[in-house]
Structures are given as structure tokens and as C-alpha cells.
Design an enzyme around this catalytic site. Sequence first.
Site, PDB file in Angstrom:
ATOM      1  CG  HIS A  66     -22.088  19.513  19.211  1.00 55.76           C
ATOM      2  ND1 HIS A  66     -22.640  18.300  18.858  1.00 55.76           N
ATOM      3  CD2 HIS A  66     -22.247  20.332  18.145  1.00 55.76           C
ATOM      4  CE1 HIS A  66     -23.120  18.381  17.625  1.00 55.76           C
ATOM      5  NE2 HIS A  66     -22.894  19.600  17.171  1.00 55.76           N
ATOM      6  CG  ASP A 116     -21.603  13.892  23.894  1.00 55.25           C
ATOM      7  OD1 ASP A 116     -22.432  14.768  24.179  1.00 55.25           O
ATOM      8  OD2 ASP A 116     -20.971  13.881  22.820  1.00 55.25           O
TER       9      ASP A 116
END
Length: 388
Positions: free
Chosen positions: A139, A169
Amino acid sequence: MSGGPLRGVRILDLTRLLPGPVATLQLADMGADVIKIEDHAAGDYARILGDGPHGVSVFYRSVNRNKRGLRLDLKRRQGVEVFLRLARTADVVVESFRPGVSDKLGIGYEVLRALNPKIVYCAITGYGQSGPLAMAAGHDLNYIGLAGVLDQIGVDGGQPAIPNLQMGDLLGGAMTAVMGILAALFDAQRSGQGRMIDVAMSEAVLAHNFFPFFALQTEGVVPQRGADLLSGGDAGYGVYATADGRYMAVAPLEKKFWDVFCDALGRPEWKARHAARGAAAAAMRGELEQVFVSRPQADWRALFDGVDCCVTPVLTVAEALEHPQFVARGMTVEADGVTQYAPPMKLSGWVFAVERSAPSAGEHGEEILREAGFSRGEIQFLQQASII
């Protein structure tokens, strides 16, 4: 959408959640025809991550606007055949599978390139298509941690602070992907050949972690957390608490701004202490802390309003959305029952608009297949067989 620079570009989007959908959001907003392809199971479960009108999250609505929706079962031969037929005339494919998954499905880059040499294929992963971590899960926190970014975020003596801006991200999975896609599209128009774009989110944040990287080479060591020039080493670049528990962002780094700053505070004797380092910087910071904590944020905002020395309030998101600068620039739009961000760039001859709400799963399936030349009978068969 008037004058969208990517009008006529068709993108097959196999991504979900945040990185890929934000990348294709930027492209869709600029006029590309983005076809959001989801499976028949969970699909993009961003829909249920948080609240929103009619059970569809604000998150999903905001990052999937201006796209069309198609359901497709890529684990079945007929579904793969549909995808390959669409890919023959598509310009771009974007996916975020683990390495090798698209090849196993029969829709990998080599297969698509054989059908459509101009196709641009972008694969977004945490660690890239190769290397010892290629198959590892991750993540945003893992990517910035591994890249040495997280180690530098926080105050002196404190533990690493988790930012609420997903740098891996968004900087990595979204904007780096957009950069690669646009470059490959440009080249494909000239050369007739597309490209495979291998985006690793961890590498994108590593490659932008400039100042610790520079320090490592010039000084042989990275400053401790909170001690770098821009994270605590210079008193003229920091966050100072106010009397009401709010904060001011104080950044008069350059001498010309520092002098104006000192005059605004009525402390002209501080001008000679510009760019202090070490113990002198710590002493200067302590004095500034005492000054700023003596008055509420509103007083400091009023004092520095119109004073050109790089001092601004630290606002909440709600306050930022109401700030005259962002209002004047039209940085939010009301669409699909929620407030959304507008694109963060203005292009001449282009008037941005939300022309489509975020699609429900498969919402535009028939329309997309008709445009691709599928007959009514073929579409009915695919529907009855739950392929689309």
C-alpha cells in the site's frame, strides 16, 4: 467538454480503487473516452468505501466521472474475445494487476501489440514488473517507507508521520502513469508503434525524494528527521502554533522575504539572523514560537494579508475550499450529488465539464459493444451468458 485535447482517444481501464482510476480520471476529464471495465464479482469496491448518495461513495463518484462502464468476465474465453475485439481499435489499456496476471488472462501487452501495434499499454504496480519485490503486495505506506520518504516526514525526535496525501498512489500510480501514457501516445502518433509502460509506485516516490538524495551525495549522510533545511533546520521555514491552537505556515526563506517578514513583525533586528543554522536556528525558532503563540490565527492572517513574504495560514480542507483563491479558480464543481475537485490545470480553448456521472457497473455495456460492431444477437448472447 469544449476542446478536450484528448477527444478521440479511447482507453480501456481495468483498474480500481485510487491510483489507476485517478490516472484515467485525468485523461477522461481532458476528453478521452475511458471505458471502465469491471468483473461480475466485487468490481471496483471503491463504491462502498465511505458514504455517498444512494450507497455509492463520494470517493467512487469523484474519481470515476466522465467514464463509461462495461462489465466483462475476463476469466472466460468469450470475455477475453470481447476485450481483444475492443483492443483492436483502442489507443490505451491501463491495468493494475500483479505482474503476469494479464498474460495469464490472455490480454497481455504482447498479445495486444500483435493485434494493434499502436496500442499503449500501462501497467501500474507497487514495485514494477521485475525485481525481487515484483510480486509483493503493498500500500502507499509501504511504498513511501521503502523509498526513504516516510523516514523524513515528521518532527525532530518524533516517529515518522503518516501523511494523509497518498504520495505513492497519486504521484506514482496516477501522475507518473499519465505522464507515461501521454508520452507514448505522442510517439505512437508519429511512429505508428505503441509502448509498454511499466509504472512502479515505489520508484516514482523514490525518484522525487530529491533533497535527502542530494544531501547523501554531498554530505555523506541524510539529515535526521525534522532537521533538514526544509523540515526544521531553518527557522524561516516552518509551522508555528498560534494562541488558539491553529497554525501558520511561515516560509520567508530568501533574504528579501525575510527582511519584509521581520519588518511586518516589528523586529528589524532579526534581519541579521537570516538563514541561521544549528543552535542559532534553534534559538531563532524558539523566539518565533513565542511570538506566534501570543495571538490567534485570525490576527496573524490579518497582519500578513497583502504582505508579500510567504506567510499563510494552515487551513482545514473545509476552509481551503472556501478560500477566495480556490473559489476564483473554480477548483470545485457540484456533480453527481457531491462536491468534486475540478482538474488542477487550465488549458486554453478547453472548458471543463462533468458530462457523465461515475458509471454503475456495466452501465454502458450495450452502447460500447454496438459502437465496436457487435450485432444485437451477439450482445444478447453475451448478456444471457453473463459475459457482460
